[in-house]
Design a protein around this motif. Structure first.
Motif, mmCIF file in Angstrom:
data_model
loop_
_atom_site.group_PDB
_atom_site.id
_atom_site.type_symbol
_atom_site.label_atom_id
_atom_site.label_comp_id
_atom_site.label_asym_id
_atom_site.label_seq_id
_atom_site.Cartn_x
_atom_site.Cartn_y
_atom_site.Cartn_z
ATOM 1 N N ARG A 246 0.738 -1.380 -0.167
ATOM 2 C CA ARG A 246 0.070 0.177 0.140
ATOM 3 C C ARG A 246 0.846 1.298 0.013
ATOM 4 O O ARG A 246 0.660 2.117 -0.754
ATOM 5 N N GLN A 250 1.061 4.151 -2.875
ATOM 6 C CA GLN A 250 0.664 5.654 -2.192
ATOM 7 C C GLN A 250 1.712 6.610 -2.833
ATOM 8 O O GLN A 250 1.623 7.632 -2.889
ATOM 9 N N PHE A 294 -6.761 2.674 -5.933
ATOM 10 C CA PHE A 294 -7.698 1.935 -5.145
ATOM 11 C C PHE A 294 -8.548 0.843 -5.809
ATOM 12 O O PHE A 294 -8.677 -0.240 -5.424
ATOM 13 N N ILE A 297 -6.201 -2.053 -6.857
ATOM 14 C CA ILE A 297 -5.804 -3.170 -5.678
ATOM 15 C C ILE A 297 -7.125 -3.968 -5.520
ATOM 16 O O ILE A 297 -6.921 -5.318 -5.326
ATOM 17 N N GLN A 298 -8.462 -3.583 -5.447
ATOM 18 C CA GLN A 298 -9.444 -4.342 -5.300
ATOM 19 C C GLN A 298 -9.526 -5.347 -6.262
ATOM 20 O O GLN A 298 -10.054 -6.416 -5.968
ATOM 21 N N ALA A 301 -5.790 -7.689 -6.171
ATOM 22 C CA ALA A 301 -4.880 -8.065 -4.944
ATOM 23 C C ALA A 301 -4.900 -9.541 -4.819
ATOM 24 O O ALA A 301 -3.870 -10.150 -4.735
ATOM 25 N N ARG A 321 -6.375 -5.322 0.682
ATOM 26 C CA ARG A 321 -7.769 -4.850 0.054
ATOM 27 C C ARG A 321 -8.186 -3.727 1.268
ATOM 28 O O ARG A 321 -8.852 -2.611 0.616
ATOM 29 N N ALA A 324 -6.285 -0.611 1.115
ATOM 30 C CA ALA A 324 -6.461 0.335 -0.162
ATOM 31 C C ALA A 324 -7.508 1.448 0.159
ATOM 32 O O ALA A 324 -7.415 2.375 -0.463
ATOM 33 N N LEU A 327 -5.890 4.813 0.540
ATOM 34 C CA LEU A 327 -5.255 5.838 -0.638
ATOM 35 C C LEU A 327 -6.240 6.656 -0.687
ATOM 36 O O LEU A 327 -5.502 8.076 -0.941
#
Length: 408
Positions: A246, A250, A294, A297-298, A301, A321, A324, A327
């Protein structure tokens, strides 16, 4: 912005490439020990940085056309950083000698401290304030490649966590040497005699930001220490893996902000209208990037962790998740806190907000971590960052809002 993206890409790409290697070779438990030691050392990095990466960058951007003033800023900042490095060494030595939980891991801590020293004397803030980040692109990549190779060649199995920390630190040493050599060769600035008053002024300039960063770092790094206390290094390892991914994601939108920061700071002093235009552009770029990360990643991941890290880090998928969510929240705090209030010089306001949210964090992080484990830790961070983001946005718009008589 492009040069910063390339540099930060090197700073995070190579650690991300190392994660699956270290996770598989060291195992979850020893990887957790390494993450625990890195969380401890991060406090020393915070001490030696002392907020200068923000305050000194702003001073350099304002004084860029005055060679004498620029050299004074450079010399006072470097003197302050050397003094802080000595203090950090004394603190580490005391911890290793007298704290049982640290003395057991002294080889890892000592190896990581090499990187603390190198980081302290690397004047990235000078290059950023002068908007000359292009100069650090090649040294950054060379240092990261060297660090990557050192870790792969040195770390062969469990028990090699100290060698992993040393390999990572060597990359910082190479970058420090290259940056200082470029400064000496170009003679844009020079080290001059600095009085105690000059060094104290540098420390005083950075103190409000340092205190703000201490408060943030306290609850960020305290999370790993708290998890280790309640649930052990294996859970820390799962949490740390998700957290590192993460943080790497970021960094993409934070790099965009870092590119805007010196220019916004300069315009706040010379052309406030232009500063507002830059702020609007930065908002669109940073918020859009954060939301895109975001969503990515969802969606990815599960596939990414299984393929990249292996079955032993399966628990990190849900944690990633959940992380995320931070973020878009952090992007709001970053825009209105760093690019807004800090670029306006409102460091006291930032300190007050960070103090408030840190106190709030301490109210719920212990029970959430104890009863919900790593998920509870992440939920507590989401709550804390949300409170901070809302406060920064409110205070920024109050700061830039025209007076009532002007609106009338």
């Amino acid at each position: 912005m492009l040069y910063l993206l390339v540099i930060q890409g090197g700073n995070y790409l190579f650690p991300l490439l190392l994660l699956p290697y270290l996770g598989r070779v060291l195992g979850v438990t020893e990887f957790g020990v390494l993450a625990y030691c890195q969380a401890i050392v991060q406090y020393l990095i915070l001490l030696t940085d002392y907020g200068h990466n923000l305050t000194a960058t702003r001073l350099v951007s304002v004084q860029r056309n005055d060679p004498a003033a620029l050299s004074a800023v450079y010399s006072a900042t470097m003197a302050a950083k050397l003094a802080l490095t000595f203090v950090s060494f004394v603190l580490l030595l005391g911890g290793v000698l007298f704290v049982p939980g640290l003395s057991a891991h002294w080889p890892i801590l000592v190896a990581a401290f090499v990187g603390v020293v190198a980081n302290a004397v690397t004047p990235v803030w000078l290059f950023q304030g002068l908007e000359q980040m292009k100069s650090l692109v090649l040294p950054t990549f060379v240092s990261k490649i060297a660090s990557f190779l050192c870790v792969v060649l040195l770390v062969k199995g469990q028990g090699d966590a100290a060698l992993a920390a040393l390999g990572i630190s060597l990359g910082n040493v190479i970058l420090a040497v290259a940056a200082l050599w470029m400064i000496h060769r170009r003679r844009r600035v020079s080290l001059i005699a600095t009085s105690w008053a000059g060094m104290r002024a540098s420390l005083g300039e950075g103190f409000p930001v340092f205190l703000s960063l201490v408060l943030v770092s306290f609850y960020v790094n305290f999370n790993s220490i708290l998890l280790n206390y309640f649930h052990g290094p294996t859970v820390v390892g799962q949490f740390a893996m998700a957290d590192k991914i993460r943080v790497a994601a970021q960094a993409l939108f934070m790099v965009i902000g870092q590119a805007f920061y010196p220019r916004i700071s300069h315009c706040n002093a010379t052309d406030p209208a232009a500063a507002q235009d830059l702020m609007r552009t930065a908002m669109l770029a940073i918020f859009g990037c954060a939301l895109g990360l975001f969503a990515a990643i969802q969606l990815l991941a599960g596939w990414g962790v299984e393929l990249w890290l292996g079955e032993q880090f399966h628990a990190s998928i849900f944690l990633l998740r959940l992380e995320a969510v931070l973020l878009p929240v952090i992007s709001v705090a970053f825009v209105f806190g760093n690019l807004g209030l800090l670029a306006l010089g409102r460091v006291q306001v930032l300190k007050n907000v960070y103090a408030g949210v840190t106190v709030l964090h301490l109210l719920y992080v212990v029970p959430l971590t104890r009863y919900l484990g790593a998920e509870g830790t992440i939920i507590s961070v989401i709550l804390t960052e949300s409170f901070g983001a809302a406060a920064f946005a409110l205070l920024y718009f109050r700061e830039v809002r025209p007076p009532a008589h002007a609106r009338a």
